[in-house]
Write a protein that holds these residues in place. Structure first.
Motif, PDB file in Angstrom:
ATOM      1  N   GLU A   1      -8.631-136.395 -13.574  1.00  0.00           N
ATOM      2  CA  GLU A   1      -9.529-136.386 -12.420  1.00  0.00           C
ATOM      3  C   GLU A   1      -9.539-137.738 -11.718  1.00  0.00           C
ATOM      4  O   GLU A   1      -9.118-138.744 -12.291  1.00  0.00           O
ATOM      5  N   PRO A   2     -10.074-137.790 -10.480  1.00  0.00           N
ATOM      6  CA  PRO A   2     -10.304-139.075  -9.822  1.00  0.00           C
ATOM      7  C   PRO A   2     -11.366-139.846 -10.608  1.00  0.00           C
ATOM      8  O   PRO A   2     -12.299-139.240 -11.159  1.00  0.00           O
ATOM      9  N   VAL A   3     -11.247-141.163 -10.646  1.00  0.00           N
ATOM     10  CA  VAL A   3     -12.118-141.985 -11.495  1.00  0.00           C
ATOM     11  C   VAL A   3     -13.599-141.837 -11.170  1.00  0.00           C
ATOM     12  O   VAL A   3     -14.458-141.921 -12.058  1.00  0.00           O
ATOM     13  N   GLU A   4     -13.950-141.608  -9.910  1.00  0.00           N
ATOM     14  CA  GLU A   4     -15.357-141.471  -9.537  1.00  0.00           C
ATOM     15  C   GLU A   4     -15.841-140.021  -9.627  1.00  0.00           C
ATOM     16  O   GLU A   4     -17.025-139.742  -9.395  1.00  0.00           O
ATOM     17  N   PHE A   5     -14.955-139.116  -9.964  1.00  0.00           N
ATOM     18  CA  PHE A   5     -15.307-137.694 -10.068  1.00  0.00           C
ATOM     19  C   PHE A   5     -14.783-137.121 -11.385  1.00  0.00           C
ATOM     20  O   PHE A   5     -14.188-136.049 -11.438  1.00  0.00           O
ATOM     21  N   ASN A   6     -15.041-137.860 -12.457  1.00  0.00           N
ATOM     22  CA  ASN A   6     -14.517-137.509 -13.777  1.00  0.00           C
ATOM     23  C   ASN A   6     -15.555-136.749 -14.607  1.00  0.00           C
ATOM     24  O   ASN A   6     -15.770-137.046 -15.779  1.00  0.00           O
ATOM     25  N   ASP A   7     -16.185-135.756 -13.996  1.00  0.00           N
ATOM     26  CA  ASP A   7     -17.250-135.015 -14.669  1.00  0.00           C
ATOM     27  C   ASP A   7     -16.755-134.238 -15.882  1.00  0.00           C
ATOM     28  O   ASP A   7     -17.483-134.085 -16.867  1.00  0.00           O
ATOM     29  N   THR A   8     -15.519-133.738 -15.841  1.00  0.00           N
ATOM     30  CA  THR A   8     -14.987-133.018 -16.995  1.00  0.00           C
ATOM     31  C   THR A   8     -14.764-133.970 -18.164  1.00  0.00           C
ATOM     32  O   THR A   8     -15.112-133.658 -19.311  1.00  0.00           O
ATOM     33  N   LEU A   9     -14.212-135.137 -17.883  1.00  0.00           N
ATOM     34  CA  LEU A   9     -14.013-136.151 -18.914  1.00  0.00           C
ATOM     35  C   LEU A   9     -15.344-136.502 -19.572  1.00  0.00           C
ATOM     36  O   LEU A   9     -15.464-136.522 -20.809  1.00  0.00           O
ATOM     37  N   LEU A  10     -16.358-136.783 -18.755  1.00  0.00           N
ATOM     38  CA  LEU A  10     -17.681-137.154 -19.276  1.00  0.00           C
ATOM     39  C   LEU A  10     -18.332-135.999 -20.029  1.00  0.00           C
ATOM     40  O   LEU A  10     -18.971-136.198 -21.067  1.00  0.00           O
ATOM     41  N   SER A  11     -18.154-134.794 -19.510  1.00  0.00           N
ATOM     42  CA  SER A  11     -18.742-133.618 -20.148  1.00  0.00           C
ATOM     43  C   SER A  11     -18.127-133.367 -21.517  1.00  0.00           C
ATOM     44  O   SER A  11     -18.826-133.017 -22.479  1.00  0.00           O
ATOM     45  N   LEU A  12     -16.810-133.538 -21.615  1.00  0.00           N
ATOM     46  CA  LEU A  12     -16.133-133.350 -22.901  1.00  0.00           C
ATOM     47  C   LEU A  12     -16.617-134.381 -23.914  1.00  0.00           C
ATOM     48  O   LEU A  12     -16.813-134.064 -25.094  1.00  0.00           O
ATOM     49  N   LYS A  13     -16.822-135.618 -23.460  1.00  0.00           N
ATOM     50  CA  LYS A  13     -17.291-136.675 -24.356  1.00  0.00           C
ATOM     51  C   LYS A  13     -18.710-136.406 -24.842  1.00  0.00           C
ATOM     52  O   LYS A  13     -19.032-136.602 -26.019  1.00  0.00           O
ATOM     53  N   GLN A  14     -19.568-135.955 -23.925  1.00  0.00           N
ATOM     54  CA  GLN A  14     -20.971-135.743 -24.278  1.00  0.00           C
ATOM     55  C   GLN A  14     -21.252-134.329 -24.797  1.00  0.00           C
ATOM     56  O   GLN A  14     -22.368-134.013 -25.192  1.00  0.00           O
ATOM     57  N   LYS A  15     -20.220-133.473 -24.766  1.00  0.00           N
ATOM     58  CA  LYS A  15     -20.323-132.105 -25.285  1.00  0.00           C
ATOM     59  C   LYS A  15     -21.378-131.268 -24.568  1.00  0.00           C
ATOM     60  O   LYS A  15     -21.989-130.374 -25.139  1.00  0.00           O
ATOM     61  N   CYS A  16     -21.577-131.581 -23.307  1.00  0.00           N
ATOM     62  CA  CYS A  16     -22.450-130.788 -22.438  1.00  0.00           C
ATOM     63  C   CYS A  16     -22.051-131.072 -20.995  1.00  0.00           C
ATOM     64  O   CYS A  16     -21.389-132.072 -20.714  1.00  0.00           O
ATOM     65  N   ILE A  17     -22.440-130.193 -20.077  1.00  0.00           N
ATOM     66  CA  ILE A  17     -22.045-130.358 -18.677  1.00  0.00           C
ATOM     67  C   ILE A  17     -22.749-131.561 -18.052  1.00  0.00           C
ATOM     68  O   ILE A  17     -23.984-131.660 -18.066  1.00  0.00           O
ATOM     69  N   VAL A  18     -21.950-132.478 -17.515  1.00  0.00           N
ATOM     70  CA  VAL A  18     -22.447-133.695 -16.864  1.00  0.00           C
ATOM     71  C   VAL A  18     -22.127-133.626 -15.379  1.00  0.00           C
ATOM     72  O   VAL A  18     -21.035-133.199 -14.989  1.00  0.00           O
ATOM     73  N   THR A  19     -23.065-134.043 -14.546  1.00  0.00           N
ATOM     74  CA  THR A  19     -22.875-134.023 -13.095  1.00  0.00           C
ATOM     75  C   THR A  19     -22.498-135.403 -12.572  1.00  0.00           C
ATOM     76  O   THR A  19     -23.065-136.419 -12.987  1.00  0.00           O
ATOM     77  N   ASN A  20     -21.540-135.458 -11.643  1.00  0.00           N
ATOM     78  CA  ASN A  20     -21.165-136.726 -11.022  1.00  0.00           C
ATOM     79  C   ASN A  20     -22.325-137.300 -10.218  1.00  0.00           C
ATOM     80  O   ASN A  20     -23.162-136.560  -9.701  1.00  0.00           O
ATOM     81  N   LYS A  21     -22.333-138.629 -10.085  1.00  0.00           N
ATOM     82  CA  LYS A  21     -23.354-139.272  -9.255  1.00  0.00           C
ATOM     83  C   LYS A  21     -23.134-138.947  -7.782  1.00  0.00           C
ATOM     84  O   LYS A  21     -24.058-138.970  -6.986  1.00  0.00           O
ATOM     85  N   ASN A  22     -21.869-138.674  -7.427  1.00  0.00           N
ATOM     86  CA  ASN A  22     -21.508-138.272  -6.062  1.00  0.00           C
ATOM     87  C   ASN A  22     -21.929-139.299  -5.015  1.00  0.00           C
ATOM     88  O   ASN A  22     -22.367-138.966  -3.917  1.00  0.00           O
ATOM     89  N   THR A  23     -21.814-140.572  -5.378  1.00  0.00           N
ATOM     90  CA  THR A  23     -22.160-141.643  -4.443  1.00  0.00           C
ATOM     91  C   THR A  23     -20.914-142.287  -3.845  1.00  0.00           C
ATOM     92  O   THR A  23     -21.015-143.185  -3.034  1.00  0.00           O
ATOM     93  N   SER A  24     -19.755-141.800  -4.257  1.00  0.00           N
ATOM     94  CA  SER A  24     -18.503-142.388  -3.791  1.00  0.00           C
ATOM     95  C   SER A  24     -17.669-141.327  -3.090  1.00  0.00           C
ATOM     96  O   SER A  24     -18.143-140.234  -2.780  1.00  0.00           O
ATOM     97  N   SER A  25     -16.420-141.654  -2.822  1.00  0.00           N
ATOM     98  CA  SER A  25     -15.501-140.709  -2.183  1.00  0.00           C
ATOM     99  C   SER A  25     -14.120-140.905  -2.788  1.00  0.00           C
ATOM    100  O   SER A  25     -13.875-141.848  -3.542  1.00  0.00           O
ATOM    101  N   SER A  26     -13.214-139.998  -2.458  1.00  0.00           N
ATOM    102  CA  SER A  26     -11.850-140.086  -2.966  1.00  0.00           C
ATOM    103  C   SER A  26     -10.932-139.352  -2.001  1.00  0.00           C
ATOM    104  O   SER A  26     -11.354-138.428  -1.306  1.00  0.00           O
ATOM    105  N   ILE A  27      -9.658-139.760  -1.975  1.00  0.00           N
ATOM    106  CA  ILE A  27      -8.690-139.051  -1.137  1.00  0.00           C
ATOM    107  C   ILE A  27      -8.313-137.713  -1.764  1.00  0.00           C
ATOM    108  O   ILE A  27      -7.702-136.874  -1.106  1.00  0.00           O
ATOM    109  N   CYS A  28      -8.702-137.519  -3.025  1.00  0.00           N
ATOM    110  CA  CYS A  28      -8.367-136.270  -3.732  1.00  0.00           C
ATOM    111  C   CYS A  28      -9.368-135.184  -3.354  1.00  0.00           C
ATOM    112  O   CYS A  28     -10.216-134.778  -4.166  1.00  0.00           O
ATOM    113  N   ASP A  29      -9.284-134.703  -2.114  1.00  0.00           N
ATOM    114  CA  ASP A  29     -10.292-133.790  -1.561  1.00  0.00           C
ATOM    115  C   ASP A  29     -10.451-132.506  -2.349  1.00  0.00           C
ATOM    116  O   ASP A  29     -11.513-131.895  -2.351  1.00  0.00           O
ATOM    117  N   ALA A  30      -9.400-132.088  -3.049  1.00  0.00           N
ATOM    118  CA  ALA A  30      -9.460-130.822  -3.787  1.00  0.00           C
ATOM    119  C   ALA A  30     -10.180-130.954  -5.125  1.00  0.00           C
ATOM    120  O   ALA A  30     -10.442-129.950  -5.790  1.00  0.00           O
TER     121      ALA A  30
END
Length: 256
Positions: free
Chosen positions: A137-166
């Motif tokens: 994932e993009p570094v500022e939108f790594n919710d799956t990475l964080l969710s896997l680490k914490q073993k529950c669904i984590v939401t991005n802060k969504n305060t940034s942007s990325s060229i990876c629009d998809a």
């Protein structure tokens, strides 16, 4: 009719399928989506509803349209049928590997809501039990990475942007996350700079045009986010919908 929401790739797929079957489709897309994705979706005859991704919710808009018009809502990832369809990527990979008698060690795939990797990693894990599947994932939108680490669904802060629009979904899907918890070894993330460098390398060396969101897995590989010495690695390049202006800016720049 059908209603769907997507930044572009799911939008085009739904619009194409609807066109082929003579079904009227309404697609909810962010107003800042790449122009090529909006135009391609329009070319399939879909009715496009644009929204502001910073102030509006595509889910709310899509559900409202479905409720008011009686259209069927087709979600971009948190739907078993969609996950199965996206999982055919894993089927194609498996068939190609078997033709060459290759056993993969590592699988790298881009992740947004998690449908593509859920379907494909499930298929690959079934045929290659020892394969290590990684979400990228993009570094500022790594919710799956964080969710896997914490073993529950984590939401991005969504305060940034990325060229990876998809890949800018705020959190994993409930269905996809349950699957990915069982099939993924972990998650990786990459910066926009690493993605841009990868797009240029892919264009110059492989003559392949890849959009930012589709290049993150290759970016993780080329940026050495994971040890690959003596490993057989499968990398997904997913999507070539990149505006010419952005592509030109990326390939004409020098990266260290």
């Amino acid at each position: 009719g059908i209603v769907a929401y997507s930044s572009g790739n799911h939008a085009q797929a739904v619009a194409c399928a609807s066109f082929n079957y003579g079904i009227q489709a309404t697609i909810v897309m962010p107003e800042n989506a790449p122009k090529i994705k909006i135009e391609n979706t329009k070319n399939y005859g879909a009715n496009i509803v644009l929204y502001n991704s910073k102030t509006e919710s595509r889910e709310v808009i899509g559900n409202k349209i479905a409720s008011e018009t009686g259209k069927t809502l087709i979600k971009p990832y948190d739907d078993i049928d969609i996950i199965i369809g996206q999982g055919t990527v894993g089927k194609e990979i498996t068939e190609q590997l078997k033709e060459k008698n290759i056993i993969p060690d590592i699988y790298l795939c881009c992740v947004s809501g998690g449908g593509l990797i859920a379907g494909s990693s499930f298929y690959l894990k079934n045929y290659f039990p020892n394969i290590e599947n990684y979400a990228v994932e993009p570094v500022e939108f790594n919710d799956t990475l964080l969710s896997l680490k914490q073993k529950c669904i984590v939401t991005n802060k969504n305060t940034s942007s990325s060229i990876c629009d998809a890949l800018l979904v705020s959190q994993p899907g409930e269905i996809t996350f349950k699957i990915n918890q069982s099939t993924l070894k972990g998650g990786l993330d990459v910066s926009d700079q690493e993605v841009k460098k990868t797009i240029k390398i892919l264009a110059e060396t492989l003559k392949v045009l890849v959009e930012p969101g589709g290049a993150v897995a290759a970016a993780a590989l080329l940026s050495k986010k994971i040890k690959i010495i003596d490993k057989t690695v499968v990398v997904v390049l997913s999507g070539g919908n990149i505006d010419r202006e952005l592509f030109s800016q990326i390939v004409t720049k020098n990266y260290e």
